[in-house]
Structure formats: C-alpha cells, structure tokens
Design a protein around this motif. Structure first.
Motif, PDB file in Angstrom:
ATOM      1  N   GLN A   1       0.835  -1.205   0.000  1.00 35.81           N
ATOM      2  CA  GLN A   1       0.000   0.000   0.000  1.00 35.81           C
ATOM      3  C   GLN A   1       0.867   1.251   0.000  1.00 35.81           C
ATOM      4  O   GLN A   1       1.810   1.366   0.776  1.00 35.81           O
ATOM      5  CB  GLN A   1      -0.911   0.011   1.228  1.00 35.81           C
ATOM      6  N   GLN A   2       0.556   2.199  -0.875  1.00 37.14           N
ATOM      7  CA  GLN A   2       1.274   3.465  -0.920  1.00 37.14           C
ATOM      8  C   GLN A   2       0.505   4.511  -0.115  1.00 37.14           C
ATOM      9  O   GLN A   2      -0.682   4.723  -0.325  1.00 37.14           O
ATOM     10  CB  GLN A   2       1.458   3.942  -2.359  1.00 37.14           C
ATOM     11  N   LEU A   3       1.212   5.158   0.801  1.00 40.94           N
ATOM     12  CA  LEU A   3       0.587   6.186   1.623  1.00 40.94           C
ATOM     13  C   LEU A   3       0.566   7.521   0.885  1.00 40.94           C
ATOM     14  O   LEU A   3       1.254   7.699  -0.120  1.00 40.94           O
ATOM     15  CB  LEU A   3       1.364   6.335   2.935  1.00 40.94           C
ATOM     16  N   ASN A   4      -0.206   8.461   1.408  1.00 45.69           N
ATOM     17  CA  ASN A   4      -0.179   9.817   0.859  1.00 45.69           C
ATOM     18  C   ASN A   4       0.737  10.708   1.695  1.00 45.69           C
ATOM     19  O   ASN A   4       0.522  11.906   1.833  1.00 45.69           O
ATOM     20  CB  ASN A   4      -1.590  10.412   0.788  1.00 45.69           C
ATOM     21  N   SER A   5       1.770  10.069   2.246  1.00 49.93           N
ATOM     22  CA  SER A   5       2.762  10.788   3.044  1.00 49.93           C
ATOM     23  C   SER A   5       4.141  10.209   2.769  1.00 49.93           C
ATOM     24  O   SER A   5       4.268   9.092   2.262  1.00 49.93           O
ATOM     25  CB  SER A   5       2.441  10.688   4.541  1.00 49.93           C
ATOM     26  N   SER A   6       5.164  10.999   3.111  1.00 52.34           N
ATOM     27  CA  SER A   6       6.546  10.592   2.848  1.00 52.34           C
ATOM     28  C   SER A   6       7.335  10.640   4.142  1.00 52.34           C
ATOM     29  O   SER A   6       6.851  10.191   5.188  1.00 52.34           O
ATOM     30  CB  SER A   6       7.155  11.527   1.795  1.00 52.34           C
ATOM     31  N   PHE A   7       8.524  11.182   4.092  1.00 48.36           N
ATOM     32  CA  PHE A   7       9.405  11.286   5.249  1.00 48.36           C
ATOM     33  C   PHE A   7       9.016  12.539   6.048  1.00 48.36           C
ATOM     34  O   PHE A   7       9.661  13.568   5.987  1.00 48.36           O
ATOM     35  CB  PHE A   7      10.853  11.382   4.780  1.00 48.36           C
TER      36      PHE A   7
END
Length: 393
Positions: free
Chosen positions: A311-317
C-alpha cells in the motif's frame, strides 16, 4: 511702578515651534516602513485581494483571533501579512514577526535534522533503531528511523487529552521518552499508519545520541541558524519570548477562551515549536530543489512511503505527499495543538509555497491553505479550461 516684562522669549518660541513642526514632518515622511509590515507584490494584486477575502472569511466564521500568511513564488515572497489580534486582551495586532504554536508541523524541523545527519553519514535510515540506542526497551518487532519519520513504526496515535493531562514531572524530552518507553507497540511496524508524537520524539532522542548534543542546540545549529530562521524556536513556558502570540482555545460549547497551560517542550520534535508564516515558508522552500539538501534528501521528502504490504501512503518522510484534485503534485504540513495551528502547501512544479499560522488550536476548521494556493495557481500555472477543477480542501 512695575516694570513691563519682555515679550522676546515668547516671540522666539512662536518662531521656533513652526520650524520644528516642519522639520519633524519631513523626517516622518522619510521614515522607512517597518520591517515587519505587509508585503504585496503588485504583479499578484488581484490574486492577493481574492485570497485575502477567503482568509478573512475563514477567520470570521471560525472566530479566529489572529492569523499570518506567507506566499512565495520561485523563492520570492509575493504576499506576507498578519491579520487580526495576537492578544485580544492587550489589543495587540498580528504582524509578520508574530510567533505561533505550529503543532505537528514541528516535525518539519525534526525530519530536516535527521535527513542532514544521514547526509553527514551519521546514520542509515534503514538500520534498526536498536543499532543506535540498544538500551531502549525491546518491542515485539524491530523498527527503523525511516519508519519513525513515516509514522509507521507501530507506536500509538497521539492524544490531545494525554497532552493536557501530562504529568508535571515530564519536563524534558528524555522524561517524555522514559514515561512511555515500556508501552507495547499497537501494530506491527510497516503495515499501518498512525500519526504518533512519540515516533517523532524518538527521532529527537536518536539525534541526541548520534551527536552527544541536546535536541534544542542541534536544531538551532544545524537548521535554524543555517537557514536564518530567526523567529523559530522551541516553545518554553518560562522564557520571555518577544512577539509570541497569546494562545486561544474553544471550550466545550465552542466559545473562544484562553488556552489551558501546557508544556510542549518535552514533545518538541513532534509539536513543540514556535514559528512565523515567513519562517515556515522559507523552510519549506528547501525541499523544492537541491541546495540546502542533496537530491537524495529531496527525494526522501517527495516520494510517498510504501508499506511492505504494497500500500502506498499519501505521506513521505514527515510530509504529506500526494496530488490535488487537478493532479498537481502537492507536499504539505498541517499541525494543530493547544493554542495554535499551522499549515503549509508546496507545489513543486509551480515553485509555489503557501504557509499559514494561527493562534487558535482548532481541529474543527482546517486552515484554508489549499484554497489560498488555488488563487495563485490560476495565475502562475493555469490549467486548460476543460481540465480545470475545484481545489482540494
């Protein structure tokens, strides 16, 4: 017979006064505008007028005492202004220098610090956290610094109630870490996302361990001084901090009241910073292109995090990393805490940065950062009429 008094001093006085008035009038005309006065770029006059109406409407409908706004295009501030009151009691207006509690946008500075430490070769983001702090109580699962910054390391979601009821003995970052260090993880790392203050606090302790310096000094030397963010600092209840706004809150029937006292310093890496809209804007500009950071770090902030489940989130680091409703790449921050809130929107392709701060901690009405950005995007990066949509809120 009494001698007649001389009228000379009076006549001289009458002559001097008009001259002084004229001199003072000329000198006042030559005075420079205050450095903290508003900035309006004439090239964006109509856009600013439209955006200002939206911001004023938000303040009126949300009963927000004070707000500051900063907008930059390609590294240049085109609009910066304070609106409303920094202190309703003292009738003190918000200026561009007014410092607000920025809530969880504070993680911007913590993740900046960790990225710089990686650039300097002091850590690998994918090493086990225990490689650096082996004495930290062992959990059921391992986790890494990257997972902590992405807030997928298994630690529980943050609680406003916990913040208000925090024990008085918790005075430092180490106190805060120690208080909850034996609590179990609430999910297996890298399988879920929870916005956790404790995860960011652990990054603060990691930075202290790697450098043998306290978090406050590290942030000041590595980030704030280098970028000349002179109006950004860790909040302190005991310190006299010039231009700090009062903090406001809504009570249980939504009336505006003074915010309850709370010590945010122990949770500084997660939500303990004071800043201005201008400083947040300048900081956010650093993720537009390499300069302060190398390309590896820029990618770290830009690329959405992918869980090991796929799953790819809509957030990063430590950043929101998504697209708006028109398909434009969007990076952002949003933070609300007791007595303050903030929001940042970064559109990398348009090199647009919008930052807003407020002295009302409010989870009910988000700051209209995307609505403000939409006005500027129509001028600097217009879409074809057939694909033009409504900006996300």
């Amino acid at each position: 017979m009494m001698e007649k008094k001389s009228t000379r001093p009076i006549s001289v006085f009458k002559t001097i006064v008009p001259i002084l008035v004229i001199i003072l009038s000329f000198s006042s005309c030559n005075k420079k505008k205050p450095e903290n006065g508003p900035i309006y770029n004439k090239a964006f006059k109509q856009v600013i007028l439209d955006a200002r109406k939206d911001l004023a409407t938000h303040m009126i409908t949300g009963f927000t005492p004070g707000t500051s706004i900063s907008v930059s295009v390609d590294g240049e501030i085109v609009w910066s202004e304070g609106l409303g009151m920094a202190s309703k009691e003292l009738n003190a207006p918000v200026t561009r220098d007014t410092k607000f509690r920025i809530g969880s946008s504070s993680q911007l500075f913590t993740t900046f610090l960790i990225a710089k430490l990686q650039e300097e070769g002091l850590l690998d983001l994918d090493d086990s956290f225990y490689d650096y702090i082996p004495e930290f109580p062992k959990k059921d699962f391992d986790f890494t610094p990257r997972m902590l910054a992405a807030q997928v390391a298994g630690f529980p979601e943050s609680s406003r109630t916990q913040l208000l009821q925090q024990d008085l003995k918790i005075r430092t970052l180490k106190d805060y870490i120690s208080e909850y260090e034996n609590d179990p993880l609430v999910y297996e790392p890298d399988t879920y996302y929870f916005k956790s203050d404790y995860s960011l606090a652990l990054l603060g302790i990691l930075a202290e361990e790697l450098t043998d310096q306290n978090f406050s000094s590290l942030i000041r030397e590595t980030i704030l001084d280098t970028l000349k963010l002179d109006d950004t600092m860790i909040d302190s209840q005991l310190s006299i901090i010039p231009n700090r706004s009062n903090a406001y809150h809504r009570d249980f029937i939504a009336r505006l009241v003074n915010a309850p006292s709370v010590n945010l310093a122990p949770m500084a890496p997660a939500l303990g910073f004071l800043s201005t809209a201008d400083d947040l804007n300048k900081a956010a500009q650093q993720i537009l292109e390499p300069g302060f950071f190398n390309q590896e770090s820029i990618d770290l902030f830009h690329e959405p995090y992918q869980l090991r489940t796929g799953q790819q989130l809509n957030s990063s680091f430590g950043w929101l990393a998504t697209v708006d409703r028109d398909g434009r790449k969007l990076l952002g921050q949003a933070g609300s805490t007791v007595g303050g809130s903030s929001a940042i929107a970064v559109y990398p392709e348009a090199k647009l940065v919008v930052s807003i701060c407020s002295n009302l901690g409010d989870d009910m009405d988000e700051l209209p950062v995307l609505k403000i950005a939409s006005h500027f995007l129509k001028q600097i990066a217009p879409l074809p009429a057939d694909t033009l949509g409504t900006p996300a809120e």
